[in-house]
Motif scaffolding. Sequence first.
Motif, mmCIF file in Angstrom:
data_model
loop_
_atom_site.group_PDB
_atom_site.id
_atom_site.type_symbol
_atom_site.label_atom_id
_atom_site.label_comp_id
_atom_site.label_asym_id
_atom_site.label_seq_id
_atom_site.Cartn_x
_atom_site.Cartn_y
_atom_site.Cartn_z
ATOM 1 N N UNK A 84 -29.813 88.884 -14.421
ATOM 2 C CA UNK A 84 -30.322 89.788 -13.382
ATOM 3 C C UNK A 84 -29.924 89.319 -11.990
ATOM 4 N N UNK A 85 -30.035 88.014 -11.747
ATOM 5 C CA UNK A 85 -29.651 87.459 -10.440
ATOM 6 C C UNK A 85 -28.170 87.711 -10.190
ATOM 7 N N UNK A 86 -27.344 87.456 -11.193
ATOM 8 C CA UNK A 86 -25.904 87.679 -11.039
ATOM 9 C C UNK A 86 -25.606 89.160 -10.832
ATOM 10 N N UNK A 87 -26.210 90.027 -11.629
ATOM 11 C CA UNK A 87 -26.015 91.476 -11.486
ATOM 12 C C UNK A 87 -26.363 91.921 -10.063
ATOM 13 N N UNK A 88 -27.485 91.434 -9.548
ATOM 14 C CA UNK A 88 -27.930 91.836 -8.215
ATOM 15 C C UNK A 88 -27.081 91.241 -7.090
ATOM 16 N N UNK A 89 -26.220 90.277 -7.411
ATOM 17 C CA UNK A 89 -25.326 89.704 -6.400
ATOM 18 C C UNK A 89 -24.058 90.537 -6.216
ATOM 19 N N UNK A 90 -23.801 91.452 -7.127
ATOM 20 C CA UNK A 90 -22.602 92.289 -7.045
ATOM 21 C C UNK A 90 -22.827 93.421 -6.044
ATOM 22 N N UNK A 91 -21.748 94.069 -5.600
ATOM 23 C CA UNK A 91 -21.916 95.222 -4.694
ATOM 24 C C UNK A 91 -22.772 96.312 -5.357
ATOM 25 N N UNK A 92 -23.377 97.152 -4.525
ATOM 26 C CA UNK A 92 -24.203 98.233 -5.072
ATOM 27 C C UNK A 92 -23.362 99.175 -5.921
ATOM 28 N N UNK A 93 -23.902 99.509 -7.083
ATOM 29 C CA UNK A 93 -23.227 100.471 -7.955
ATOM 30 C C UNK A 93 -23.280 101.849 -7.305
ATOM 31 N N UNK A 94 -22.183 102.543 -7.339
ATOM 32 C CA UNK A 94 -22.099 103.878 -6.748
ATOM 33 C C UNK A 94 -22.652 104.929 -7.708
ATOM 34 N N UNK A 95 -22.965 106.093 -7.146
ATOM 35 C CA UNK A 95 -23.367 107.215 -7.991
ATOM 36 C C UNK A 95 -22.215 107.584 -8.911
ATOM 37 N N UNK A 96 -22.553 108.031 -10.110
ATOM 38 C CA UNK A 96 -21.518 108.498 -11.026
ATOM 39 C C UNK A 96 -20.962 109.821 -10.502
ATOM 40 N N UNK A 97 -19.639 109.979 -10.575
ATOM 41 C CA UNK A 97 -19.041 111.245 -10.137
ATOM 42 C C UNK A 97 -19.640 112.418 -10.905
ATOM 43 N N UNK A 98 -20.034 113.448 -10.173
ATOM 44 C CA UNK A 98 -20.571 114.665 -10.774
ATOM 45 C C UNK A 98 -22.063 114.645 -11.047
ATOM 46 N N UNK A 99 -22.700 113.474 -10.954
ATOM 47 C CA UNK A 99 -24.127 113.391 -11.278
ATOM 48 C C UNK A 99 -24.974 114.199 -10.297
ATOM 49 N N UNK A 100 -24.683 114.098 -9.007
ATOM 50 C CA UNK A 100 -25.456 114.830 -7.993
ATOM 51 C C UNK A 100 -25.364 116.332 -8.233
ATOM 52 N N UNK A 101 -24.154 116.810 -8.483
ATOM 53 C CA UNK A 101 -23.951 118.244 -8.705
ATOM 54 C C UNK A 101 -24.675 118.720 -9.969
ATOM 55 N N UNK A 102 -24.637 117.906 -11.013
ATOM 56 C CA UNK A 102 -25.336 118.264 -12.244
ATOM 57 C C UNK A 102 -26.842 118.313 -12.018
ATOM 58 N N UNK A 103 -27.375 117.337 -11.300
ATOM 59 C CA UNK A 103 -28.812 117.330 -11.012
ATOM 60 C C UNK A 103 -29.219 118.563 -10.194
ATOM 61 N N UNK A 104 -28.392 118.952 -9.237
ATOM 62 C CA UNK A 104 -28.688 120.150 -8.448
ATOM 63 C C UNK A 104 -28.736 121.384 -9.342
ATOM 64 N N UNK A 105 -27.808 121.482 -10.288
ATOM 65 C CA UNK A 105 -27.781 122.627 -11.208
ATOM 66 C C UNK A 105 -29.016 122.619 -12.102
ATOM 67 N N UNK A 106 -29.390 121.461 -12.591
ATOM 68 C CA UNK A 106 -30.576 121.335 -13.442
ATOM 69 C C UNK A 106 -31.805 121.851 -12.700
ATOM 70 N N UNK A 107 -31.980 121.403 -11.452
ATOM 71 C CA UNK A 107 -33.137 121.853 -10.661
ATOM 72 C C UNK A 107 -33.063 123.351 -10.364
#
Length: 136
Positions: free
Chosen positions: A80-103
């Motif tokens: 967990x410490x090592x994982x949290x030392x890496x750069x922030x993971x970005x949003x998956x491509x298309x996830x935002x658009x899919x969530x908007x459609x779902x809502x």
Amino acid sequence: MKKKLKAVLFDMDGVLFDSMPYHSEAWHTVMKSHGHTLSREEAYMHEGRTGASTINIVFQRELGREATQEEIESIYQEKSVLFNSYPEAKRMPGAWELLQKVKKDGLVPMVVTGSGQLSLLERLEQNYPGMFRKEL
């Protein structure tokens, strides 16, 4: 009788966030530091398991036994410490658009995750504003 769909369930790692490369690298590095073998590719295969389950697979294979609770806690903490030392993971491509459609379609998007990575859990609202409600 036809049931009406009410919600859509989303996982976090590899679905909402492109975090799997970081998870696989952290698992590989920490296991290697403890003298165990868990390739980056194998780490992908175990995605969705709990940390304890992943650790026990390696221990069973290499030592013929389950890890102790202390070993699990120690290894998972290091991972967990090592994982949290890496750069922030970005949003998956298309996830935002899919969530908007779902809502838009009147469905409730819900996160279901085994992730204990607070860095990702805390970023849900930042990356997906207004999409998810915290429910107990």
